[in-house]
Design an enzyme around this catalytic site. Structure first.
Site, PDB file in Angstrom:
ATOM      1  N   GLU A 210     -35.218  33.645 114.631  1.00  0.00           N
ATOM      2  CA  GLU A 210     -33.999  33.455 114.696  1.00  0.00           C
ATOM      3  C   GLU A 210     -33.037  34.261 113.846  1.00  0.00           C
ATOM      4  OE1 GLU A 210     -32.367  31.053 116.842  1.00  0.00           O
ATOM      5  OE2 GLU A 210     -34.766  30.301 117.080  1.00  0.00           O
ATOM      6  N   CYS A 244     -25.870  33.217 110.270  1.00  0.00           N
ATOM      7  CA  CYS A 244     -24.885  34.197 111.779  1.00  0.00           C
ATOM      8  C   CYS A 244     -24.467  33.871 112.567  1.00  0.00           C
ATOM      9  CB  CYS A 244     -26.998  34.188 111.924  1.00  0.00           C
ATOM     10  SG  CYS A 244     -28.057  32.480 111.978  1.00  0.00           S
TER      11      CYS A 244
END
Length: 469
Positions: A210, A244
């Site tokens: 991720e 993110c």
């Protein structure tokens, strides 16, 4: 204190005993995980304030509520996910039992990140628990207060035979990766991800990554510019841009940019006041090293700072900053910003904006702001990204029924809700056969003849509804 290898061996022994397999055990551990989060809310809020000066509101929203919502969803549904999935059969297998069985992988490693230190550990962990695995948990040492708290809480609430926290920096993580795991789940930077992959390759360990990337926000066509500015400001400067999935840069026409700028200024003042540094609702940069990287980017940009730009090293503060006249090869466009700096690039047409997005690596999230559904759909169909959201930012990742993950350089694999359960499960293909239809099976046995082959080719052709292979 046990060594890393002793910890892994202890967990592997527990997994081999079968203790994690029963639904009752998994449910009990998920409930204890829920209790850990709910009963220690104040301690979690305090730890994240120490690490990031994160306001209580943002901590509750992004760490507490997001985690407990996913826990509720998983607890209510994972027993269904555990059940065999029966599949369609053909004539040759008509009397057989054919199904997919979800089985735990074994002992998994979960490496978290500092920007959401609880969420980015607990969300993958709950998927691993629901799937029946044991897990080694490695918090980020950068968010040191959260690191300490997680190391204190996990052994108090979860089975110490099945779940363990390992702490340390880069060297400790490197040593940890020398152990054999059945899956590695990593959240963080692309640079570290390459090291994770190299370590995993030694044991051929599957990996979920991720990561991040430069998430574009394309504003085009008719749009509610005031609402767009407010949603953009919130998504970009939540956690001081250290997300993110934060919009990394804006693409729009020059006309939209000129209409957007006063609305951005208005929204920033409305949200954080005229003196953002004294506002309790705005985070700080996590460390001096990260602060220096961001301020150096600002020094290198060829764009013009039109909002913000102020910073204070001692306070690890960088004001919400907007930069215009940014070109595609600008310093701000070379890497994920991961901070409160928003570059705006202008494009002349919808297609040129799409082309610019497609020249970049595939992002973790892509945002389109437009009142025109044709524009939204065109961008959706002509681009690739981990996730997609129109007329807002970040919120798509809060829904546990949607998979969350990247594509290409922004990540491999996904999680949240059932998707986390699937990530930490092996889908075992099962066929339970009896001894019926043996005369039909004789067609596949030697001695081979042209007649047998003709029958087999007929039964396996698209025109036939059966196959005996």
């Amino acid at each position: 204190m046990d060594s890393q290898s002793q910890v892994v061996d202890r967990l592997r022994s527990a997994f081999s005993s079968g203790v994690t397999l029963p639904e009752e055990f998994r449910r009990a551990q998920l409930m204890k995980l829920m209790s850990m989060v709910k009963e220690n809310e104040e301690a979690i809020v305090e730890a994240l304030h120490k690490d990031l000066r994160k306001p209580k509101f943002e901590t509750i929203l992004s760490e507490i509520e997001m985690v407990t919502n996913d826990l509720h969803y998983t607890i209510n549904n994972f027993s269904t996910w555990m059940k065999p999935e029966y599949v369609g059969k053909n004539l040759a297998t008509k009397l057989d039992t054919c199904f997919v069985r979800r089985e735990p992988l074994g002992v998994v490693l979960i490496i978290g990140a500092w920007n959401y230190p609880l969420q980015l550990l607990v969300l993958p962990l709950l998927g691993a628990i629901a799937a029946g695995n044991c897990a080694v948990i490695k918090p980020s040492e950068v968010s040191s207060a959260a690191d300490s708290l997680i190391a204190e809480l996990v052994p108090k609430y979860l089975s110490q035979d099945c779940y363990a926290v390992v702490r340390g920096g880069a060297e400790e993580t490197k040593a940890l990766l020398q152990n054999r795991f059945d899956h590695i789940f990593y959240t963080g930077s692309q640079t570290v991800a390459r090291s994770i992959l190299q370590a995993a390759s030694v044991h051929l360990t599957p990996v979920t990554l991720e990561l991040g990337g430069k998430c574009p926000c394309f504003i085009y066509g008719r749009v509610d510019i005031t609402a767009a500015a407010r949603r953009l400001i919130w998504a970009k400067f939540f956690n001081a841009g250290q997300s993110c999935v934060a919009p990394d840069y804006v693409l729009c026409t020059a006309a939209i940019r000129d209409a957007l700028l006063p609305e951005l200024r208005q929204a920033l003042e409305e949200f954080y006041g005229k003196e953002t540094q004294t506002c309790p609702d705005f985070c700080r940069i996590v460390s001096p090293r990260h602060w220096t990287r961001l301020t150096e980017l600002l020094k290198k940009t060829g764009g013009k700072v039109v909002v913000g730009g102020e910073s204070n090293e001692e306070d690890k503060y960088i004001a919400p900053t907007v930069v215009v006249d940014v070109l595609e090869d600008d310093a701000l466009m070379q890497e994920e910003i991961f901070g409160p700096i928003l570059p705006i690039l202008t494009v002349e047409s919808l297609q040129k904006g799409i082309d610019l997005i497609n020249r970049k690596e595939r992002p973790l999230a892509l945002y389109v702001f437009s009142d025109e559904s044709s524009i939204v759909n065109t961008v959706l169909e002509k681009t690739k990204s981990g996730g997609f959201c129109s007329n807002d930012g970040i919120v798509h990742m809060t829904l546990p029924t949607l998979p969350f993950g990247g594509i290409g350089s922004s990540g491999w694999g996904s999680y949240h809700g059932r998707w986390g359960f699937e990530t930490f499960s092996h889908r075992r293909a099962c066929m339970l056969r009896g001894w019926a239809l043996e005369r039909l099976n004789s067609l596949r046995y030697p001695p081979y003849t042209d007649n047998k082959l003709s029958w087999l080719r007929w039964t396996t052709s698209p025109k036939s509804s059966c196959s005996i292979m």
